[in-house]
Design an enzyme around this catalytic site. Structure first.
Site, PDB file in Angstrom:
ATOM      1  CD  GLU A 194      -3.187  -0.615   1.453  1.00 22.39           C
ATOM      2  OE1 GLU A 194      -3.425   0.820   1.931  1.00 22.39           O
ATOM      3  OE2 GLU A 194      -4.038  -1.457   1.876  1.00 22.39           O
ATOM      4  N   GLY A 195       2.024   1.574  -0.497  1.00 26.50           N
ATOM      5  CA  GLY A 195       2.975   2.175  -0.881  1.00 26.50           C
ATOM      6  C   GLY A 195       3.822   2.294  -0.035  1.00 26.50           C
TER       7      GLY A 195
END
Length: 378
Positions: A362-363
């Site tokens: 998620e990054g």
């Protein structure tokens, strides 16, 4: 700390904790070893209405939000971050429908999620990780349909989920404005699954390749509008990164809990290692860091649930900070256990392996720091 949870939120926490302690503890090592998807646990989570906590009451939910989802994720992650991910990633996969679905889409799919249907979010590709703009999966218009072709990689719940939010390029010449989000159901012709990844950690979660080969998707499955795919993705991740942070907090707290028990039992030099100042200082730091991360996660989740729109910085902060804490705390937990901590007979080595991914998916935390830094002069 007292976070002034409502009675409803306290009930949710207590129930999630019971599921973790009574149902996940006996099988966590088994799923870590086998890498199977924990369907037996997902069914229990569904039967106890945990999937309903982040779904509006109108669609069969309990009318909670990001905070309630984070509370459940944290409690489950105290025992197993991998098993907890099957739940949390369903929140990720259904968030685009919550945010951008039309009424017809919400009425069709959100009750399914509330009942326990597993969902997934498909953005990442082999050449489009941190650089999501390099996406190669395409969706070509064909009358009232779009023909999807391409491959998505490292998709959590891939192959197990019945419901997928897929981002594909409908007009590559427009760059980031040429991506569109689609709802794709498992079983759609032309949609299949490839490699199931053999991971270092979170092995109780399935990560698999998605393959689209002339997969026909009706225009009614578009989320938002054509060209809104990146907006859908970014707005979704802003609201789900606190879930990753909650997973990290849960893993860290779980490591602290087992350390507290172990240090009262393990004796060296004629006394328990809990009496040694070096051990006590390590545990004090672990506790401070974890509580600070929890405070940031809860505050961010409440901010999102209040309807705030500028949440990117805070979402990045809580994900980045909590995951860094989880990695440090679990590494220290292995150190406290000494040689035993390096063995699979004890849970802390698994917790350290599970914690690592929270700094990546998620990054990556490097991307999160870019997001945070970009806001400092505004």
């Amino acid at each position: 700390m007292d976070y002034f949870l409502t009675e409803k939120q306290k009930i949710i926490c207590n129930l999630a904790r019971r599921i973790a302690e009574e149902k996940i503890v006996p099988v966590a090592a088994k799923y870590d070893e086998s890498g199977e998807f924990p369907w037996e646990i997902m069914k229990i989570i569904a039967q106890t209405d945990m999937f309903r906590v982040f779904i509006p009451e109108k669609y069969g939910g309990l009318d909670g939000g990001v905070l309630e989802m984070a509370l459940v994720t944290e409690e489950l992650s105290k025992i197993c971050g991998g098993i907890a991910l099957g739940y949390a990633a369903t929140g990720l996969g259904s968030m685009p429908i919550l945010l951008f679905g039309n009424e017809e889409q919400k009425e069709k799919y959100l009750p399914q999620v509330a009942d326990g249907t597993i969902a997934a979010f498909a953005l990442t590709e082999s050449e489009a990780g941190s650089d999501a703009s390099n996406m190669q999966t395409t969706a070509a218009k064909d009358g009232d349909f779009y023909i999807l072709n391409g491959t998505k990689q490292w998709i959590t719940n891939g192959g197990e989920a019945d419901l997928y939010t897929v981002i594909a390029m409908t007009n590559k010449s427009k760059g980031s404005r040429g991506a569109t989000a689609f709802i794709v159901e498992k079983g759609t012709p032309g949609f299949s699954f490839g490699v199931k990844e053999d991971k270092m950690g979170i092995r109780g979660s399935t990560t698999r390749e998605l393959i689209f080969n002339n997969c026909r998707i009706h225009k009614s499955q578009i989320l938002g509008r054509i060209g809104m795919g990146y907006i859908v993705a970014l707005k979704t991740l802003d609201r789900t990164r606190p879930g990753v942070a909650a997973q990290a907090v849960g893993i860290a707290q779980g490591a602290i809990n087992v350390c507290l028990k172990y240090t009262k039992e393990r004796e060296q030099f004629g006394q328990t290692i809990a009496s040694f100042q070096a051990t006590r200082h390590m545990l004090a730091d672990m506790a401070m860091q974890t509580e600070a991360a929890r405070s940031l996660v809860y505050s961010t989740a409440r901010m999102i649930d209040s309807g705030a729109t500028k949440i990117g910085r805070e979402s990045a902060m809580c994900k980045c900070f909590a995951s860094d804490v989880a990695m440090k705390v679990t590494t220290d937990a292995v150190q406290i256990f000494g040689g035993y901590g390096y063995m699979k007979d004890y849970p802390v080595e698994k917790m350290m392996r599970d914690a690592k991914i929270t700094q990546i998916y998620e990054g990556t935390n490097q991307i999160q720091r870019n997001v945070i830094a970009a806001t400092l002069w505004n």
